[in-house]
Design a protein around this motif. Structure first.
Motif, mmCIF file in Angstrom:
data_model
loop_
_atom_site.group_PDB
_atom_site.id
_atom_site.type_symbol
_atom_site.label_atom_id
_atom_site.label_comp_id
_atom_site.label_asym_id
_atom_site.label_seq_id
_atom_site.Cartn_x
_atom_site.Cartn_y
_atom_site.Cartn_z
ATOM 1 N N GLN A 44 -13.057 48.342 -0.851
ATOM 2 C CA GLN A 44 -13.108 47.374 -1.945
ATOM 3 C C GLN A 44 -12.140 47.730 -3.081
ATOM 4 O O GLN A 44 -11.858 46.907 -3.934
ATOM 5 C CB GLN A 44 -14.531 47.261 -2.476
ATOM 6 N N GLU A 45 -11.620 48.962 -3.088
ATOM 7 C CA GLU A 45 -10.624 49.357 -4.087
ATOM 8 C C GLU A 45 -9.281 49.674 -3.428
ATOM 9 O O GLU A 45 -8.487 50.445 -3.984
ATOM 10 C CB GLU A 45 -11.116 50.568 -4.879
ATOM 11 N N HIS A 46 -9.021 49.066 -2.246
ATOM 12 C CA HIS A 46 -7.746 49.332 -1.562
ATOM 13 C C HIS A 46 -6.598 48.713 -2.372
ATOM 14 O O HIS A 46 -6.524 47.490 -2.563
ATOM 15 C CB HIS A 46 -7.782 48.744 -0.145
ATOM 16 N N GLY A 47 -5.704 49.552 -2.851
ATOM 17 C CA GLY A 47 -4.685 49.135 -3.812
ATOM 18 C C GLY A 47 -3.780 48.024 -3.315
ATOM 19 O O GLY A 47 -3.552 47.020 -4.015
ATOM 20 N N GLU A 48 -3.251 48.160 -2.095
ATOM 21 C CA GLU A 48 -2.270 47.188 -1.602
ATOM 22 C C GLU A 48 -2.919 45.825 -1.348
ATOM 23 O O GLU A 48 -2.302 44.782 -1.582
ATOM 24 C CB GLU A 48 -1.601 47.730 -0.346
ATOM 25 N N THR A 49 -4.161 45.821 -0.900
ATOM 26 C CA THR A 49 -4.867 44.546 -0.690
ATOM 27 C C THR A 49 -5.124 43.859 -2.031
ATOM 28 O O THR A 49 -4.946 42.641 -2.169
ATOM 29 C CB THR A 49 -6.197 44.782 0.048
ATOM 30 N N LYS A 53 -3.656 40.274 -3.151
ATOM 31 C CA LYS A 53 -4.547 39.210 -3.624
ATOM 32 C C LYS A 53 -4.051 38.692 -4.979
ATOM 33 O O LYS A 53 -4.025 37.484 -5.233
ATOM 34 C CB LYS A 53 -5.974 39.741 -3.748
ATOM 35 N N GLY A 54 -3.624 39.616 -5.838
ATOM 36 C CA GLY A 54 -3.087 39.221 -7.139
ATOM 37 C C GLY A 54 -1.836 38.373 -6.996
ATOM 38 O O GLY A 54 -1.669 37.356 -7.688
ATOM 39 N N LEU A 55 -0.957 38.753 -6.081
ATOM 40 C CA LEU A 55 0.281 37.995 -5.865
ATOM 41 C C LEU A 55 -0.028 36.583 -5.372
ATOM 42 O O LEU A 55 0.604 35.595 -5.793
ATOM 43 C CB LEU A 55 1.157 38.734 -4.851
ATOM 44 N N THR A 56 -1.015 36.476 -4.486
ATOM 45 C CA THR A 56 -1.425 35.164 -3.963
ATOM 46 C C THR A 56 -2.038 34.306 -5.067
ATOM 47 O O THR A 56 -1.749 33.113 -5.178
ATOM 48 C CB THR A 56 -2.432 35.349 -2.812
ATOM 49 N N TYR A 69 -5.786 41.860 -10.901
ATOM 50 C CA TYR A 69 -5.876 42.449 -9.555
ATOM 51 C C TYR A 69 -4.695 43.373 -9.261
ATOM 52 O O TYR A 69 -4.868 44.447 -8.676
ATOM 53 C CB TYR A 69 -5.956 41.338 -8.494
ATOM 54 N N VAL A 70 -3.504 42.964 -9.646
ATOM 55 C CA VAL A 70 -2.319 43.785 -9.348
ATOM 56 C C VAL A 70 -2.378 45.105 -10.107
ATOM 57 O O VAL A 70 -2.092 46.175 -9.544
ATOM 58 C CB VAL A 70 -1.021 43.005 -9.683
ATOM 59 N N ARG A 71 -2.775 45.052 -11.376
ATOM 60 C CA ARG A 71 -2.872 46.301 -12.157
ATOM 61 C C ARG A 71 -3.972 47.209 -11.617
ATOM 62 O O ARG A 71 -3.814 48.435 -11.587
ATOM 63 C CB ARG A 71 -3.132 45.959 -13.628
ATOM 64 N N ARG A 72 -5.065 46.580 -11.181
ATOM 65 C CA ARG A 72 -6.150 47.366 -10.583
ATOM 66 C C ARG A 72 -5.678 48.027 -9.301
ATOM 67 O O ARG A 72 -5.949 49.211 -9.042
ATOM 68 C CB ARG A 72 -7.330 46.433 -10.307
ATOM 69 N N GLY A 73 -4.930 47.264 -8.482
ATOM 70 C CA GLY A 73 -4.396 47.832 -7.251
ATOM 71 C C GLY A 73 -3.443 48.971 -7.517
ATOM 72 O O GLY A 73 -3.455 50.006 -6.825
ATOM 73 N N LEU A 74 -2.633 48.821 -8.556
ATOM 74 C CA LEU A 74 -1.658 49.861 -8.894
ATOM 75 C C LEU A 74 -2.357 51.121 -9.383
ATOM 76 O O LEU A 74 -1.948 52.241 -9.034
ATOM 77 C CB LEU A 74 -0.714 49.317 -9.975
ATOM 78 N N ARG A 75 -3.411 50.958 -10.172
ATOM 79 C CA ARG A 75 -4.163 52.137 -10.643
ATOM 80 C C ARG A 75 -4.783 52.903 -9.475
ATOM 81 O O ARG A 75 -4.872 54.137 -9.504
ATOM 82 C CB ARG A 75 -5.269 51.698 -11.617
ATOM 83 N N ASN A 76 -5.187 52.159 -8.465
ATOM 84 C CA ASN A 76 -5.830 52.809 -7.315
ATOM 85 C C ASN A 76 -4.840 53.424 -6.343
ATOM 86 O O ASN A 76 -5.235 54.222 -5.492
ATOM 87 C CB ASN A 76 -6.703 51.795 -6.559
ATOM 88 N N ASP A 77 -3.551 53.023 -6.436
ATOM 89 C CA ASP A 77 -2.566 53.568 -5.484
ATOM 90 C C ASP A 77 -1.192 53.602 -6.149
ATOM 91 O O ASP A 77 -0.321 52.775 -5.883
ATOM 92 C CB ASP A 77 -2.530 52.700 -4.228
ATOM 93 N N LEU A 78 -0.992 54.551 -7.038
ATOM 94 C CA LEU A 78 0.275 54.649 -7.799
ATOM 95 C C LEU A 78 1.444 55.061 -6.913
ATOM 96 O O LEU A 78 2.588 54.925 -7.317
ATOM 97 C CB LEU A 78 0.124 55.652 -8.947
ATOM 98 N N ARG A 79 1.170 55.579 -5.726
ATOM 99 C CA ARG A 79 2.243 56.033 -4.837
ATOM 100 C C ARG A 79 2.650 54.946 -3.844
ATOM 101 O O ARG A 79 3.456 55.194 -2.950
ATOM 102 C CB ARG A 79 1.798 57.285 -4.088
ATOM 103 N N SER A 80 2.095 53.753 -3.995
ATOM 104 C CA SER A 80 2.390 52.676 -3.035
ATOM 105 C C SER A 80 3.581 51.859 -3.494
ATOM 106 O O SER A 80 3.566 51.260 -4.590
ATOM 107 C CB SER A 80 1.167 51.772 -2.879
ATOM 108 N N HIS A 81 4.596 51.781 -2.643
ATOM 109 C CA HIS A 81 5.756 50.939 -2.980
ATOM 110 C C HIS A 81 5.381 49.463 -2.959
ATOM 111 O O HIS A 81 5.974 48.654 -3.662
ATOM 112 C CB HIS A 81 6.911 51.207 -2.008
#
Length: 870
Positions: A44-49, A53-56, A69-81
């Motif tokens: 439920q906190e998977h960053g890329e998903t 979702k935010g982009l959609t 959603y995008v900021r939440r995803g980024l906080r959960n996975d700062l190493r994700s391109h």
């Protein structure tokens, strides 16, 4: 794309379906698949998903949720391109390009060879003109995709834009060598690439190499016209005159209507004497009897009897055929008084001869067929324009009325009549003439637009909007539709009309709308960065980039910016009063019945304002939806919502001078050759008391036109500011002022300087006005002398008296710039002006004047050669 936080096979398949749904714009399906992953407690906190979702959501217009959603995803996975890339896409959709570039760079830290991120980064870099960064990014793309044509061309172009021509040519040579090995067929794209390569060689300054390059590759170049033009131009610059002459002769043969070819051919033949040039044109007029340039261009060089013979023949043919723009064609000859006299004598002789024998000359009355009955009509039409240009309004009106009596159904006659009244200073009568012309053909968009423009110059804004509504989309107000269509001539004229009517908020709204049009045009180039590279329209693409760099130097922007700056300066000098506070004071003394009426009136006004605001918002939504439907791609669809332009809010800004500077700065860069730019800059900085910036503006203005009268008054005011604040300046500032003013001023005494200025410009009424204003400002007791300088317009010593300067003097007298004037002094000056310019609305007695819509001294004078037409 490999994930920094991989999902199990089932969820990974769902994630891929999110990506596929996004690519196919099936956004609701994408949200459904994202929900399936995020409802699993493990993910439920998977960053890329979360990011996807935010982009959609952003594509569905739910921008606030998208960012969350995008900021939440980024906080959960700062190493994700993926998360950084998505965040960059969101910033890009909001036109925050600098922030988007930072996001892309962060994404590349974790996935340095990602093609899509590099492409997106390169687009933003060229959009922001980060050319060094663009070059580096294109190099990475070339290393990753060395077989793609766009990789090579993009890298070469980055060097070209950086003016590193040698590297750009080396890259293109390498690429073209590979192409030659791969394919022997010639196509249009290959041809365009060769012409682009030649453009780089020419810009590098090696003209001989450019010529050799064209000669070598000419069989492969499909665009033969451009090839010939380039070959001719290069031979001419390299002084290979025989070859240039031969090619230009071929070009003239191909298109005998192109005036540039004739001029270049004269240059290549090295003809300098007027008789040789005349002989050249006469030869080509025989060779191409139906071409116009070889008949018209010799009139620029012929004199005396020869000019009379040539122009006689030229005008007769035009009058017989009925050529409405004949006067516009010949107007450039009016710089020569002798040619004006010859033309006038000839045309007047035509009138007499046509009346008697229907021939252009009485001596030809027995020879050949008679001229068509319409010939005398076009002669009258020409004479009306001729005398209008010479400012002989009575004669011009006489001839145009005669023409109308002859053929009362010809629309051009009423347009010319309106133009005569416009030049005579009567915008109300001018618009009536155009209204009559428009009524004769309501389906003619040109006459419709012309009528609207004249209405706006007569300050009839609502009527102009109604006229334009005949050609705008139904269901939307004409004003809104014209804004959507970026109809800038209409908005500029609207802004000026509102300024004259002292509706400053409305004027600023129009100026800001025009400014937004230019911003939109700059944004629109984004679509071309990939398109032009793909379609190989490289020369046009470079031209587009260079145009966009100087876009705000366009006359449309200059006029809007000038209007906005003048309004903001006025609002600084005389801020609008707080209406609510003023009304509260007034209501205390009102009777209950009057107070009730006032409250009802206020409620109605408020309701109307709310309705207009709602309509504006609805129109904005429709425009956004229309823009969204036009967009090709992903998040580009949702442009950021712009603040609503509310006139009252615009007119009551806290920092009018700072707002003025926003309009001024592009002009200082792109319109520095216009003295008005620097004079406006001085006015802004004078009010801000920025001494060094005032001095900078004066120096720049002095470089453009050292004799401009307004510059003189700016200099005097600058000296006064320096004198009053000398003790407060930093020593370094004082030293700069002392050094710089030495080159500008012969003396630092303001009175002496003003006296010298008046002595040096005795023949200029404009100079006299500025000198008189300065004289009164320096010493109030000299008012009588100052007034005598400007009120005696009948004195023949002035050679620049016209309606505009007389209107400016009347405005200065009324504003008290030369002290308070008695009613008799004002009336005396107005009577003198009225005697000189009887049709000018600004000087008509009250009983003669039409119902005025504003102060008549605010009449707008616009020349026939302005950027919006006449």
């Amino acid at each position: 794309m490999p994930s920094s936080n991989p999902l199990p096979p089932k969820e990974n398949a769902l994630f891929k379906r999110i990506l596929k749904s996004y690519e196919h714009k099936q956004y609701k399906n994408g949200l459904k698949f994202a929900k399936q992953i995020l409802t699993n407690p493990k993910f439920q906190e998977h960053g890329e998903t979360l990011a996807m979702k935010g982009l959609t959501l952003n594509c569905l217009g739910r921008k606030d949720e998208a960012y969350e959603y995008v900021r939440r995803g980024l906080r959960n996975d700062l190493r994700s391109h993926v998360c950084w890339h998505v965040y960059g896409l969101l910033q890009r959709s909001d036109k925050k390009y600098d922030e988007a570039i930072k996001c892309y760079r962060n994404a590349l830290k974790w996935e340095k060879d990602n093609i899509q991120i590099l492409r997106d980064l390169s687009l933003l870099q060229i959009q922001m003109r980060d050319l060094e960064g663009y070059r580096d990014t294109r190099y990475q793309l070339l290393m990753l995709r060395p077989t793609q044509r766009a990789s090579w061309i993009g890298y070469a172009m980055s060097f070209h834009l950086l003016e590193d021509y040698k590297n750009a040519l080396n890259i293109l040579d390498t690429f073209l060598d590979q192409q030659q090995k791969l394919s022997t067929t010639v196509d249009y794209e290959q041809s365009e690439l060769l012409l682009y390569q030649n453009l780089i060689v020419q810009e590098s300054g090696d003209l001989l190499q450019a010529l050799n390059h064209l000669e070598v590759y000419s069989p492969q170049i499909v665009d033969k016209l451009t090839l010939k033009e380039n070959l001719a131009e290069l031979n001419l610059k390299l002084e290979v005159y025989n070859e240039a002459t031969q090619i230009y002769e071929e070009l003239v043969q191909r298109n005998p209507e192109n005036t540039l070819y004739y001029k270049k051919l004269i240059e290549s033949k090295r003809l300098t004497k007027e008789e040789d040039i005349l002989a050249f044109y006469l030869k080509y007029s025989e060779k191409f009897p139906r071409a116009m340039p070889p008949k018209r261009l010799p009139l620029n060089y012929a004199t005396g009897v020869q000019f009379k013979q040539l122009v006689d023949k030229y005008m007769r043919k035009a009058f017989s055929k009925g050529v409405p723009p004949l006067f516009v064609d010949l107007r450039s000859l009016y710089k020569d008084a002798e040619k004006v006299r010859i033309i006038e004598e000839l045309v007047l002789s035509y009138v007499e001869a046509l009346k008697k024998s229907n021939k252009y000359s009485e001596t030809e009355s027995t020879n050949g067929p008679k001229e068509p009955a319409s010939a005398i009509l076009w002669v009258y039409f020409f004479l009306a324009q001729h005398y209008d240009y010479l400012k002989q309004t009575d004669k011009a009106l006489t001839y145009i009325e005669t023409a109308i009596d002859h053929t009362p159904t010809l629309i051009e006659l009423f347009v010319a009549k309106g133009r005569i009244f416009k030049h005579a200073g009567d915008p109300a009568e001018a618009y009536r003439c155009l209204d009559e012309a428009q009524a004769m053909d309501t389906a003619d968009r040109y006459i419709n637009s012309k009528c609207a423009k004249y209405m706006l110059r007569a300050n009839l804004i609502k009527e102009a909007e109604d006229i334009c509504s005949k050609f705008t989309r139904e269901g939307v107000s004409a004003m809104e539709n014209l804004n959507e269509m970026q109809c800038m001539w209409f908005q500029t004229e609207c802004a000026l009309a509102y300024q004259r009517l002292e509706k400053y908020g409305e004027a600023l709204k129009k100026c800001h709308e025009i400014d937004r049009h230019f911003s939109e045009i700059i944004e629109d180039q984004f679509d071309f960065h990939t398109y032009c590279m793909r379609k190989m329209t490289l020369r046009s693409y470079v031209g587009l980039l260079r145009l966009e760099d100087v876009l705000r130097g366009h006359p449309f922007y200059f006029k809007a910016a000038k209007c906005a700056i003048e309004v903001y300066l006025h609002l600084f000098d005389a801020p609008l009063k707080d209406e609510s506070a003023e009304q509260e004071l007034n209501t205390e003394n009102l009777a209950p019945s009057e107070l009730k009426k006032l409250r009802n009136k206020q409620r109605k006004a408020k309701k109307k304002a709310e309705q207009e605001s709602a309509q504006a918002r609805e129109a904005q939504v429709k425009r956004d939806q229309h823009h969204k439907s036009r967009q090709q791609g992903d998040v580009e669809a949702d442009a950021p919502q712009l603040d609503e332009l509310i006139p009252d809010k615009l007119a009551r800004v806290d920092d009018p001078l700072d707002q003025a500077i926003k309009f001024l700065q592009p002009l200082q860069t792109l319109a520095r050759d216009r003295i008005e730019t620097h004079l406006m800059a001085f006015e802004v900085y004078y009010r801000k008391r920025k001494v060094l910036l005032m001095l900078q503006s004066i120096k720049r203005a002095h470089k453009v036109d050292p004799k401009h009268p307004k510059l003189h008054s700016c200099l005097i005011r600058f000296l006064q500011v320096v004198k009053e604040n000398q003790s407060t300046f930093d020593p370094a500032v004082s030293e700069v002022i002392t050094i710089e003013t030495k080159s500008l001023l012969s003396t630092k005494d303001a009175k002496t300087l003003n006296k010298e200025f008046l002595d040096n410009h005795k023949n200029s009424l404009k100079a006299a006005l500025e000198g008189a204003i300065v004289m009164y400002q320096l010493e109030e007791k000299s008012q009588k002398e100052a007034l005598s300088l400007v009120t005696d317009i009948d004195n023949n010593k002035f050679n620049d008296v016209d309606i505009e300067i007389c209107t400016d003097i009347l405005k200065s007298l009324r504003n008290g710039e030369i002290g308070s004037c008695t009613p008799s002094q004002l009336d005396s000056f107005v009577q003198r002006c009225h005697a000189r310019y009887p049709y000018a609305a600004a000087f008509k007695p009250p009983q003669e004047a039409q119902e005025p819509t504003t102060d008549p001294t605010q009449t707008n004078h616009v020349s026939d050669q302005d950027c919006c037409g006449n």
